[in-house]
Design a protein around this motif. Structure first.
Motif, PDB file in Angstrom:
ATOM      1  N   ALA A 303      81.801  86.907  15.401  1.00  0.00           N
ATOM      2  CA  ALA A 303      80.366  86.436  15.574  1.00  0.00           C
ATOM      3  C   ALA A 303      79.693  86.992  16.594  1.00  0.00           C
ATOM      4  CB  ALA A 303      80.566  85.003  15.695  1.00  0.00           C
ATOM      5  N   VAL A 304      80.108  86.989  17.935  1.00  0.00           N
ATOM      6  CA  VAL A 304      79.352  87.457  19.047  1.00  0.00           C
ATOM      7  C   VAL A 304      79.035  88.887  18.857  1.00  0.00           C
ATOM      8  CG1 VAL A 304      79.340  87.677  21.442  1.00  0.00           C
ATOM      9  CG2 VAL A 304      80.390  85.741  20.658  1.00  0.00           C
ATOM     10  N   ASP A 305      79.739  89.797  18.368  1.00  0.00           N
ATOM     11  CA  ASP A 305      79.446  91.018  18.234  1.00  0.00           C
ATOM     12  C   ASP A 305      78.412  91.413  16.933  1.00  0.00           C
ATOM     13  OD1 ASP A 305      81.468  92.630  20.065  1.00  0.00           O
ATOM     14  OD2 ASP A 305      82.623  91.297  18.955  1.00  0.00           O
ATOM     15  N   ILE A 306      78.596  90.506  15.999  1.00  0.00           N
ATOM     16  CA  ILE A 306      77.580  90.500  14.905  1.00  0.00           C
ATOM     17  C   ILE A 306      76.302  90.045  15.333  1.00  0.00           C
ATOM     18  CG2 ILE A 306      77.222  89.583  12.557  1.00  0.00           C
ATOM     19  CD1 ILE A 306      80.167  89.814  12.107  1.00  0.00           C
ATOM     20  N   PHE A 307      76.282  89.079  16.051  1.00  0.00           N
ATOM     21  CA  PHE A 307      74.937  88.506  16.349  1.00  0.00           C
ATOM     22  C   PHE A 307      74.356  89.545  17.687  1.00  0.00           C
ATOM     23  CE2 PHE A 307      75.901  83.798  15.768  1.00  0.00           C
ATOM     24  CZ  PHE A 307      75.876  83.927  14.426  1.00  0.00           C
ATOM     25  N   ARG A 308      75.157  90.110  18.477  1.00  0.00           N
ATOM     26  CA  ARG A 308      74.295  91.140  19.368  1.00  0.00           C
ATOM     27  C   ARG A 308      73.986  92.365  18.432  1.00  0.00           C
ATOM     28  NH1 ARG A 308      79.249  93.014  22.948  1.00  0.00           N
ATOM     29  NH2 ARG A 308      77.684  94.622  23.502  1.00  0.00           N
ATOM     30  N   LYS A 309      74.567  92.731  17.401  1.00  0.00           N
ATOM     31  CA  LYS A 309      73.932  93.946  16.741  1.00  0.00           C
ATOM     32  C   LYS A 309      72.693  93.252  15.870  1.00  0.00           C
ATOM     33  CE  LYS A 309      74.257  97.654  14.719  1.00  0.00           C
ATOM     34  NZ  LYS A 309      73.860  98.986  15.608  1.00  0.00           N
ATOM     35  N   ILE A 310      72.750  92.292  15.447  1.00  0.00           N
ATOM     36  CA  ILE A 310      71.629  91.763  14.767  1.00  0.00           C
ATOM     37  C   ILE A 310      70.598  91.690  15.690  1.00  0.00           C
ATOM     38  CG2 ILE A 310      70.573  90.111  13.403  1.00  0.00           C
ATOM     39  CD1 ILE A 310      73.507  89.685  11.962  1.00  0.00           C
TER      40      ILE A 310
END
Length: 506
Positions: A303-310
């Motif tokens: 989740a954290v990596d996806i949120f950072r990417k978005i």
């Protein structure tokens, strides 16, 4: 699989029977079975804790003042080894719970957790933690017994609701870990978790053994009636449920010679070849396959990596860090699990799964389309898994674009928590016959977690090779096939007894 005409043929009988049950069973009569279900499900709080504990443990081990130093490879093993060890426990618990009983195995399940937290507490190097995580994963596999136990002490009217408590308690464990991880050192958290296991162990002594197990595997009518009397105080409901349990097929006595052993083996093989076993087994296998291919667990793990990417406007108010992202997703899962448990007593499994699947299709396609066609989005660049802090500059994504994408991803998790992440686990306790539920239930859980381990392992490589938007569009296509499968093969179990479900597959 039976066609729709057969289902309609038996529907009137089901309705009449369940009307009678609804009239006779008051909320007061459900209190004891609800209490017993909560005590049994408290085992899976430890499952949620162990799933999320690495998110707290790893950052603290990387600190300069930590007495246990780890590198990136060691960190990945600490995080994933729990999932890898879990199938061994779920395969072991099936034969054990059939032989020694559901309650005794619930008690046994607490021991690996106690050993694991003890090893964590006295850890002086990374190998202590490796062993502790392996033991914890084995214990998580053993906790499959909780689903089987709850399915067998529950009245048909309350069984769907009580089985969904499993997900409620798992997400509760995740929330507890993330909340404690804000302020507490991991060794202090370990002591708290050890105390929680002790409370669970003490509580398990006060619940009854499964009446179905006592009849099917022990042919002990007296003890079965005692268990039923503990669960039901109303005499009419008690007698009705006793008669239902007595109608269960019973195991033969222990064979005394080689010939009788061979005969029993042939009978067991014949049982597994029956449609009441292989049909629900295939349904469960395919359901778990679609559950893992939906990548809802992958979104939670990364989740954290996806949120950072978005990106998005969240970055300017400092909300996207590891713990808050986990709490945000954990809160969504926890709330949706509670909502699901409240409405599952009135709304059927098929409807809930359809709502969940349709919502996942719409939200995943929307986020994929949005990320691919947003003019200022860099979503098609490779996913980065680095050691940067979450306060560093994020990818060049406009605030509105990123915020909308984040909300759509959260919506995807919300809909998945409403059905696909919860109901397949509860179907183990409903679709499988009592005589094979322990063994096959363990097999189903093992397959599910092996698929999860595979998906979580390949996810980083997939996200490096394919754009995030394209991945979500692909997930929407997979979820469409899941809907088709649900429509043609998943039976409704709401309010049906085990005998009703067996007749459907026959």
């Amino acid at each position: 699989m039976e066609d729709m005409d057969l289902e309609k043929t038996g529907s009137n009988a089901f309705i009449e029977q369940n009307k009678k049950c609804d009239y006779e069973l008051s909320w007061r009569d459900s209190l004891k079975q609800t209490l017993a279900a909560c005590i049994a499900h408290s085992l899976v709080i430890q499952v949620g804790i162990n799933m999320s504990f690495s998110a707290v443990l790893l950052p603290q081990l990387r600190e300069t003042d930590s007495n246990i130093n780890i590198d990136l490879s060691q960190a990945s093993w600490i995080a994933s080894i729990v999932t890898a060890a879990l199938p061994f426990g779920s395969l072991t618990i099936g034969p054990l719970m059939d032989r020694f009983g559901r309650k005794k195995m619930c008690l046994l399940t607490t021991l690996p957790f106690l050993i694991s937290w003890t090893l964590h507490n006295f850890a002086t190097n990374v190998w202590y933690i490796y062993i502790a995580r392996i033991v914890a994963g084995f214990g998580a596999g053993l906790s499959t017994v909780a689903i089987v136990y709850v399915s067998e002490i529950s009245h048909p009217k309350y069984r769907p609701m009580l089985l969904t408590f499993n997900s409620v308690f798992v997400t509760l464990g995740i929330l507890i870990t993330c909340l404690l991880g804000f302020r507490l050192h991991w060794r202090l958290m370990v002591k708290i978790f050890f105390g929680m296991v002790c409370i669970t162990m003490a509580s398990l002594f006060f619940i009854p053994e499964s009446p179905y197990w006592l009849i099917v595997f022990r042919n002990d009518i007296t003890e079965s009636r005692k268990s039923m009397r503990w669960i039901y105080t109303d005499n009419k409901v008690f007698e009705e449920q006793v008669q239902r349990v007595l109608r269960s097929p019973r195991s033969q006595t222990e064979p005394k010679n080689e010939t009788s052993r061979l005969l029993q083996l042939k009978e067991n093989l014949k049982l597994y070849k029956g449609p009441t076993v292989w049909k629900p087994m295939i349904i469960l296998l395919v359901t778990f396959l679609f559950q893992q291919l939906s990548a809802a667990y992958v979104v939670i793990f990364y989740a954290v990596d996806i949120f950072r990417k978005i990106g998005g406007s969240f970055k300017h108010i400092g909300l996207i860090d590891a713990f808050v992202a986990l709490i945000l997703l954990g809160t969504i899962r926890f709330v949706m699990s509670i909502v699901l448990s409240m409405i599952s007593k009135k709304i059927g499994r098929r409807i809930l799964m359809f709502v969940s699947a349709v919502g996942m299709v719409v939200s995943s396609f929307s986020v994929g389309l949005h990320m691919n066609f947003s003019s200022s989005s860099n979503a098609s660049s490779p996913m980065e898994f680095s050691n940067r802090t979450f306060t560093e500059q994020l990818p060049n994504v406009s605030d509105n674009t990123g915020t909308i994408a984040v909300i759509l991803v959260l919506t995807y998790i919300c809909f998945s928590s409403f059905g696909w992440l919860v109901i397949p686990w509860t179907l183990i306790g409903e679709l499988l016959p009592v005589k094979v539920r322990g063994t096959l239930g363990g097999v189903m859980v093992s397959v599910a977690y092996l698929l999860m381990f595979f998906m979580v392992k390949i996810a980083p490589f997939l996200m490096e090779a394919v754009s995030l938007g394209s991945i979500f569009i692909g997930l929407s296509v997979i979820n469409v096939f899941g809907i088709i499968f649900l429509y043609f093969f998943l039976p409704e179990t709401l309010g049906k007894t085990f005998e009703d479900i067996a007749k459907y597959f026959e």
